[in-house]
Design a protein around this motif. Structure first.
Motif, PDB file in Angstrom:
ATOM      1  N   THR A 141       0.887  -1.349   0.024  1.00  0.00           N
ATOM      2  CA  THR A 141      -0.143  -0.033  -0.063  1.00  0.00           C
ATOM      3  C   THR A 141       0.894   1.328   0.040  1.00  0.00           C
ATOM      4  OG1 THR A 141      -0.238   0.151   2.370  1.00  0.00           O
ATOM      5  CG2 THR A 141      -1.890  -1.102   1.299  1.00  0.00           C
ATOM      6  N   ALA A 142       0.425   2.271  -0.388  1.00  0.00           N
ATOM      7  CA  ALA A 142       0.920   3.509  -0.603  1.00  0.00           C
ATOM      8  C   ALA A 142       1.173   4.280   0.886  1.00  0.00           C
ATOM      9  CB  ALA A 142       0.375   4.515  -1.408  1.00  0.00           C
ATOM     10  N   ALA A 143       2.273   5.072   1.115  1.00  0.00           N
ATOM     11  CA  ALA A 143       2.527   5.665   2.362  1.00  0.00           C
ATOM     12  C   ALA A 143       1.479   6.567   2.681  1.00  0.00           C
ATOM     13  CB  ALA A 143       3.681   6.328   2.309  1.00  0.00           C
ATOM     14  N   LEU A 151      -4.855   4.986  -2.762  1.00  0.00           N
ATOM     15  CA  LEU A 151      -3.933   3.798  -2.773  1.00  0.00           C
ATOM     16  C   LEU A 151      -3.571   3.343  -1.295  1.00  0.00           C
ATOM     17  CD1 LEU A 151      -1.781   4.483  -5.794  1.00  0.00           C
ATOM     18  CD2 LEU A 151      -3.852   3.105  -5.680  1.00  0.00           C
ATOM     19  N   GLU A 152      -3.802   4.219  -0.280  1.00  0.00           N
ATOM     20  CA  GLU A 152      -3.444   4.053   1.143  1.00  0.00           C
ATOM     21  C   GLU A 152      -4.483   3.011   1.789  1.00  0.00           C
ATOM     22  OE1 GLU A 152      -3.497   8.005   2.839  1.00  0.00           O
ATOM     23  OE2 GLU A 152      -2.353   8.844   1.201  1.00  0.00           O
ATOM     24  N   THR A 168      -1.252  -1.353  -4.118  1.00  0.00           N
ATOM     25  CA  THR A 168      -0.171  -0.688  -4.972  1.00  0.00           C
ATOM     26  C   THR A 168       0.070   0.535  -4.072  1.00  0.00           C
ATOM     27  OG1 THR A 168       0.417  -0.406  -7.221  1.00  0.00           O
ATOM     28  CG2 THR A 168      -1.790   0.077  -6.589  1.00  0.00           C
ATOM     29  N   ASP A 169       1.746   0.868  -4.595  1.00  0.00           N
ATOM     30  CA  ASP A 169       1.770   2.229  -4.241  1.00  0.00           C
ATOM     31  C   ASP A 169       2.542   2.890  -5.502  1.00  0.00           C
ATOM     32  OD1 ASP A 169       4.306   0.814  -5.037  1.00  0.00           O
ATOM     33  OD2 ASP A 169       4.977   1.099  -3.043  1.00  0.00           O
ATOM     34  N   THR A 194      -4.582   1.005   5.375  1.00  0.00           N
ATOM     35  CA  THR A 194      -3.747   0.014   5.810  1.00  0.00           C
ATOM     36  C   THR A 194      -3.661  -0.420   7.251  1.00  0.00           C
ATOM     37  OG1 THR A 194      -2.421   1.175   3.844  1.00  0.00           O
ATOM     38  CG2 THR A 194      -1.186  -0.171   5.681  1.00  0.00           C
TER      39      THR A 194
END
Length: 377
Positions: A141-143, A151-152, A168-169, A194
């Motif tokens: 996952t994205a930051a 995307l988080e 996906t990030d 997340t």
């Protein structure tokens, strides 16, 4: 008004409760634990305003709901006694055992911010299967704090008799799925934050083979086990069509032993870090070059005297590829932890085509890692 409880039981609950509150949250009551009566004991809740965990503990209790300071609860869990007693006045709570006495201010239970979204669908799945599904995707996952907030979290959906989880990030993508009964269906895909996804995976691990009930609504999700429940808001947004991103096998591939590949990448990255070519994170982000050399897949770095190789079985014309050490190592490590024995790296060309990663020993997982430009041979 009192609670009499085994401090060891309280200590085991604290490990779950501590993971929820956000220290950056400036609302004081959101830092407290809610204690309320429940059948055969008490229910203890913790929140960060976006998610909430609730644990049911067996004990003797006669009180009205109160909000307690975490440090007082932790102090009670550390007292050496068969039973500790919490007693509540109008403004103070006391915990005692033997000659030990500790006090702290309390707040009314009615002030605690409860999270209670509406739910529509209910999905039932074994806890360990749910944990395995989430663990496979959540690391990609994205930051937090980016512009692509959708995307988080992990994207969860049902399709073709399977429960799918994707994350996906933008640099890599992980997708895992498990077979589920035809009755298990989500009306539409959801994005689970997340932090919430990790909490749900932990709940699944604690449940083991016992069933977890997932209640899903337009704005929230709740995972329920026998003695605990976890509730979270969902990420509002539209998740990208991940299926369009994952390429079909091109036939240009290298299959290697997964453990050997992870070990080789680990050795190369350690030498790159030791070369002191920048901060650790910066060096780890540099690319390495993967190339075919007879029966070997070579791994080399231009930034340090680092070169390694693993034996490979090649198909087609495997191209020379540049890829981030960090992302490739992390993805392959996740595959290894799932129990895969080999990995196939597939790329249509060395000019920017995504690198597809899958394993004949783990057909429920596929990943892609985006390439990066490195030097030519």
């Amino acid at each position: 008004m009192t609670i009499r409880i085994d401090p060891k039981l309280l200590a085991s609950a604290l490990s779950t409760l501590k993971a929820v509150p956000d220290k950056a949250n400036k609302i004081p009551i959101a830092q407290l634990y809610l204690f309320e009566p429940a059948a055969g004991g008490i229910m203890v809740r913790a929140t960060d305003m976006d998610m909430e965990t609730a644990l049911r503990l067996d004990c003797q209790a006669d009180f009205t709901p109160v909000c307690l300071q975490p440090y007082l609860v932790e102090t009670g869990s550390r007292l050496v006694a068969e039973t500790v007693e919490f007693s509540f006045g109008e403004k103070e709570a006391t915990v005692k055992a033997g000659r030990a006495r500790y006090k702290a201010q309390l707040m009314p239970g009615a002030d605690f911010p409860r999270l209670d979204p509406e739910f529509g669908s209910v999905v039932e799945i074994a806890g360990d299967a749910l944990a395995t599904l989430v663990d496979a995707s959540v690391d990609a996952t994205a930051a937090p704090g980016g512009t692509r907030y959708y995307l988080e979290g992990i994207f969860v959906e049902t399709a073709d008799g399977r429960l799918h989880a994707t994350a996906t990030d933008g640099n890599r993508l992980h997708h895992a799925s498990i077979a589920v009964p035809a009755t298990v269906r989500l009306a539409e895909g959801i994005i689970v934050p997340t932090k919430a996804a990790r909490q749900i995976a932990d709940l699944g691990r604690r449940a083991g083979g016992n069933a977890i009930r997932l209640h899903v609504g337009a704005t929230g999700i709740r995972a329920e086990a026998e003695r605990e429940a976890f509730t979270s808001k969902l990420v509002e947004g539209t998740y990208p069509n991940w299926r369009r991103v994952v390429p079909e096998p091109s036939g240009n591939a290298a299959t290697v032993d997964l453990a050997e590949m992870v070990a080789a990448l680990d050795r190369v990255s350690k030498v790159m870090n030791a070369a002191q070519l920048g901060g650790k994170d910066e060096v780890a982000g540099y690319g390495v070059r993967l190339a075919a050399d007879g029966e070997w897949l070579t791994i080399s770095s231009r930034f340090a005297e680092a070169a390694d190789a693993v034996r490979a079985e090649f198909q087609g014309e495997f191209p020379a590829l540049g890829v981030s050490v960090r992302f490739l190592h992390a993805t392959l490590s996740d595959m290894r932890d799932r129990g895969a024995e080999t990995v196939t790296l597939d790329a249509a060309n060395g000019d920017g085509a995504p690198i597809r990663l899958d394993s004949p020993t783990d057909e429920d997982f596929v990943a892609i890692v985006m390439p990066m430009r490195v030097w030519s041979a």
